[in-house]
Design an enzyme around this catalytic site. Structure first.
Site, PDB file in Angstrom:
ATOM      1  N   ARG A 202      17.409  38.575  18.572  1.00  0.00           N
ATOM      2  CA  ARG A 202      18.470  39.564  18.781  1.00  0.00           C
ATOM      3  C   ARG A 202      19.831  38.882  18.656  1.00  0.00           C
ATOM      4  O   ARG A 202      20.219  38.090  19.507  1.00  0.00           O
ATOM      5  CB  ARG A 202      18.340  40.228  20.148  1.00  0.00           C
ATOM      6  CG  ARG A 202      19.464  41.226  20.428  1.00  0.00           C
ATOM      7  CD  ARG A 202      19.173  42.182  21.572  1.00  0.00           C
ATOM      8  NE  ARG A 202      19.132  41.550  22.878  1.00  0.00           N
ATOM      9  CZ  ARG A 202      19.076  42.221  24.035  1.00  0.00           C
ATOM     10  NH1 ARG A 202      19.045  43.553  24.030  1.00  0.00           N
ATOM     11  NH2 ARG A 202      19.020  41.575  25.179  1.00  0.00           N
TER      12      ARG A 202
ATOM     13  N   ASP B 263      20.310  40.951  33.173  1.00  0.00           N
ATOM     14  CA  ASP B 263      21.198  40.505  32.106  1.00  0.00           C
ATOM     15  C   ASP B 263      22.503  41.284  32.213  1.00  0.00           C
ATOM     16  O   ASP B 263      22.783  41.915  33.231  1.00  0.00           O
ATOM     17  CB  ASP B 263      20.535  40.622  30.738  1.00  0.00           C
ATOM     18  CG  ASP B 263      20.279  42.068  30.314  1.00  0.00           C
ATOM     19  OD1 ASP B 263      20.744  43.007  30.996  1.00  0.00           O
ATOM     20  OD2 ASP B 263      19.619  42.263  29.271  1.00  0.00           O
TER      21      ASP B 263
END
EC number: 2.3.3.9
Length: 540
Positions: free
Chosen positions: A168, A449
């Protein structure tokens, strides 16, 4: 200055000199030339698309509603087109593990028993120069089975059949400010994608896999078209077979939920499906609909996958993907084992089981976990309810999701004093850790996150903006929150690896956000300059 690097004309790098390993493997003259070429070819379009985001936000602030696009109605109604078949190794994705690209994490994730590993340069990664460059080295070595190492007497080794690797890159909104091309910062997306693809694409195919990606934070199908154009260009640049790249798009912004089919269509020769990026989706919902008190949310723990707007989004995503024969991936279970308390641990794992059972029965083709201990739990549930490699045959033709369904503000719950404090604690803990160089942070037995901190940030702003009250009757104002910030900051400063200076930066930033007319788009953009002594310090 990274003076040891041979940069192409017009490129300058303002960063610590990388290791000789990074220079020889990753930041080669040829790779840097490729990055400069990507920038010169595609950055003008990227800037236009980012400007369009600002235009859409201004329209929403002025009362315009999100809607399905009339201009692309024919794409949605055309039942004939399909996306590309799965790439080698992506036929069965029932459990995916995610995490940053440090060497230990890469080995543990690839050997976790999950079908795939999404190596993350985005929300679970703090984009220090060392993290970004060393992460590329770690993936380069993992692909070539050269990553094994020893730490404190413990051997870390890849298994014989590791998980399939996906990467990603950062979203379109983030720059890589340490690299300038013709006086402009390089796109973080192009840096992360470009280095990984240029250095590894041919090797991946030789080993029976391919260059596979997760694409974050998109808000419009034309942003997907830009990725597709970059894929096509990049393949031709290195003389690579067209259509070998695969990309899964995270539907984690509410504008993207109104353009799922269009996003798949733009990427159809390279698409590997869509993913429910649930936490960022909640953040986007609050941020995009910020101008109306109607969309004030209760405690974030009450905004579950079963509230109306989240349930509608999930149903539409599954229906859309299966209509076009690609994977509809479920969301993250962020729980981590609770050692020393069997009762609490079993309660947490029960939540994971319930979440995964909901996903597989809804028709998802796979799911995410953040910790290796959750892989077997998720795998057992998908094995039980999904005997084949996927569920494309579950078309969900019963689903009829309207524009209003996707923004339905009905969310049961309350704003509690505990919820306010937990948002402050999470925002401070995460931001201070992120500035310290750690983007994947355990908070209350959850592996968090940036999305968690973003929800906390915009909720606190929203509650202050609209004078919300807690269920105890307290009006939420900046002055009310100030002492709570002080108390929580003292607690966070005691966490190992986090400095008091970084906590103070986080507290100052969060407090400043409360009084803004509108919250900033992304805390990661705001705090970038705090990461590196080579970057100019911006005003927070």
């Amino acid at each position: 200055m990274a003076s040891s690097l041979q940069t192409p004309t017009g490129m300058s790098i303002r960063a610590e000199s990388p290791s000789s390993e990074a220079t020889s493997k990753i930041l080669t003259p040829e790779a840097l030339k490729f990055l400069a070429t990507l920038h010169r070819t595609f950055n003008p379009v990227r800037k236009q698309l980012l400007a369009n985001r600002d235009k859409v936000q201004a329209e929403l602030d002025n009362g315009k509603h999100l809607h399905f696009l009339h201009s692309t109605q024919k794409i949605r109604e055309d039942v004939a087109w399909r996306c590309a078949p799965p790439g080698p190794g992506l036929e069965d994705r029932r459990v995916e593990i995610t995490g940053p690209t440090d060497r230990k994490m890469v080995i543990n994730a690839l050997g976790s028993g999950a079908k795939t590993f999404m190596a993350d340069f985005e929300d679970s990664n703090s984009p220090t120069w060392n993290n970004m460059v060393n992460g590329q080295v770690n993936l380069y070595d993992a692909i070539r089975r050269q990553i094994d190492f020893e730490l404190n007497g413990k051997q870390y080794k890849l298994p014989e059949n590791p998980a399939v690797l996906l990467v990603r890159p950062r979203g379109w909104h983030l720059d890589e400010p340490r690299i300038q091309v013709d006086g402009e910062p390089l796109s973080g997306s192009m840096f992360d994608f470009g280095l990984y693809f240029f250095n590894n694409a041919h090797e991946l195919v030789k080993r029976g896999s391919g260059p596979y990606f997760y694409l974050p934070k998109m808000e419009h199908h034309l942003e997907a078209r830009l990725w597709n154009d970059i894929f096509t260009f990049s393949a031709a640049y290195i003389r690579f077979p067209y259509g070998t790249i695969r990309a899964t798009v995270l539907i984690e912004t509410i504008p993207a939920a109104f353009q799922m089919e269009e996003i798949l269509y733009e990427l159809r020769d390279h698409s590997a499906g869509l993913n429910c990026g649930r936490w960022d989706y909640i953040f986007s919902y609050i941020k995009k609909l910020r101008a109306s008190k109607t969309y004030v949310m209760p405690d974030r723990t009450d905004v579950t996958m079963t509230v109306p707007f989240m349930e509608a989004y999930v149903k539409l995503l599954i229906q859309t993907c299966h209509k076009r024969k690609v994977a509809a991936m479920g969301g993250m279970s962020a729980q981590i084992p609770i050692k020393g308390d069997d009762t609490a641990n079993e309660k947490a794992m029960s939540k994971v089981r319930a979440d995964k059972e909901r996903e597989v029965k809804a028709g998802h083709d796979g799911t995410w976990v953040a910790h290796p201990a959750l892989v077997k739990i998720a795998m057992d549930i998908f094995d039980k309810h999904m005997p084949g490699p996927h569920q494309y045959h579950i078309r969900r033709e019963d689903v009829r999701v309207t524009e209003q369904d996707l923004v339905n503000p009905s969310v049961p719950g309350a704003i509690t004093d505990k919820g306010v404090r937990e948002n402050i604690s999470a925002a401070l803990s995460y931001c201070a850790a992120w500035i310290s160089g750690n983007g994947c942070v355990p908070i209350n037995f959850l592996m968090e996150d940036a999305a968690t901190a973003e929800i906390a940030r915009v909720q606190l702003w929203q509650w202050v903006k609209y004078g919300s009250k807690t269920d105890s009757g307290k009006t939420i104002t900046s002055s009310h929150l100030g002492p709570i910030f002080d108390e929580e900051a003292q607690k966070v400063a005691k966490i190992a690896g986090i400095s008091t200076d970084h906590v103070n930066v986080a507290k100052g930033y969060m407090m400043a956000q409360l009084s803004k007319q509108w919250p900033s788009d992304f805390l990661t953009s705001d705090l970038y300059a705090q990461l590196d002594s080579n970057l100019p310090k911006g005003k927070l």
